[in-house]
Design an enzyme around this catalytic site. Structure first.
Site, PDB file in Angstrom:
ATOM      1  N   LYS A 220       0.811  -1.215   0.000  1.00 26.08           N
ATOM      2  CA  LYS A 220       0.000   0.000   0.000  1.00 26.08           C
ATOM      3  C   LYS A 220       0.851   1.275   0.000  1.00 26.08           C
ATOM      4  CE  LYS A 220      -3.847  -2.327   2.262  1.00 26.08           C
ATOM      5  NZ  LYS A 220      -4.745  -2.394   3.442  1.00 26.08           N
TER       6      LYS A 220
ATOM      7  N   ASP B 171      -9.737   1.937   2.028  1.00 26.01           N
ATOM      8  CA  ASP B 171      -9.813   1.319   3.353  1.00 26.01           C
ATOM      9  C   ASP B 171     -10.497   2.238   4.357  1.00 26.01           C
ATOM     10  OD1 ASP B 171      -8.598  -1.092   2.676  1.00 26.01           O
ATOM     11  OD2 ASP B 171      -6.587  -0.393   3.192  1.00 26.01           O
TER      12      ASP B 171
END
Length: 270
Positions: free
Chosen positions: A66, A101
């Site tokens: 990420k 997220d």
């Protein structure tokens, strides 16, 4: 050539449920798009990304990619900017980074009736912890207790809390723990804390929202005694819905056509 190829990358990746979620969504939308999975680590990421041709529309990224994906993107949405993490890359007219997220956690907390809890504990200090911190603030948190195996790694979380106007304290896992209403565990699936530490956190931790979903119950959820334990499957679903929005519209805030039916199809695929 129409860009119709998508994939989830990470290491490990075999456990990922993203392919069935995305396949269900595109089938419901009537889109002939291909979504696969590939094991890619940080060292291989740049070469793998550079080798993609014009058939590729985007990527979903999981651990440990990420932060690497964030650095690869030329533009970022607000959540990616705040967290320094991108779990979604849109590969049309450049490389564009998004973080779904944050919104996925907020959406999942809302579904569980867990909004408005002012005192929260976050376990872990990695990329997902940054997303959890932003999500908890958006969900109503005003005081956040971060627990990390190496507290020095959480310096960025303290700075992020300052940017967001909330108090963030950092301690090792085994420090004394005051009561909180919600614990968000961002530890990798399979992580097990020692029994005494897990018990101490459980007794003061309120509801456990664990981003892990495979295996379930997680090691922490299996010993949680203070309140109910919620798996990360709801977060997985909701962040994936936001990813599909990005791949379709380029914007995670724009609902999909007949989105309720699409979400139902994705739920059925879990």
């Amino acid at each position: 050539m129409t860009r119709r190829r998508l994939a989830v990358w990470g290491d490990p990746i075999a456990h990922s449920k993203s392919p069935q979620l995305h396949d269900a969504a595109y089938a419901a939308l009537g889109l002939d798009w291909e979504y696969t999975r590939r094991q890619v680590d940080e060292r291989a990421f740049a070469d793998a990304l550079g080798a993609l041709d014009e058939s590729w529309r985007g990527l979903s990224l999981t651990m440990p990619l990420k932060e690497t994906a964030h650095r690869a993107a030329s533009t970022h949405d607000r959540y990616a900017n705040l967290t320094g993490a991108a779990n979604t890359l849109l590969l049309t007219d450049g490389i564009h980074g998004f973080n779904t997220d944050v919104g996925g956690i907020v959406d999942a907390l809302g579904e569980q009736g867990l909004l408005g809890i002012e005192s929260v504990r976050i376990l872990g200090a990695g990329a997902t912890a940054s997303s959890a911190l932003v999500a908890c603030v958006e969900a109503g948190a005003r005081s956040i207790d971060v627990r990390a195996r190496r507290p020095e790694r959480a310096v960025d979380l303290v700075a992020l809390g300052q940017r967001l106007g909330v108090s963030v304290s950092v301690s090792p896992f085994d420090a004394d723990a005051g009561d909180v209403g919600l614990t968000v565990a961002t530890l990798p699936g399979g992580t097990a804390l020692d029994a005494l530490t897990a018990a101490r956190l459980s007794l003061s931790g309120g509801v456990l929202f664990d981003v892990a979903y495979s295996p379930w119950p997680s090691a922490l959820a299996s010993v949680w005694t203070d309140g109910r334990a919620v798996s990360g499957e709801g977060m997985l679903l909701r962040q994936a819905v936001r990813q599909v929005r990005i791949f379709v519209h380029g914007d995670q805030s724009v609902p999909l056509p007949s989105e309720e039916a699409v979400v139902d199809a994705m739920k059925a695929a879990l």
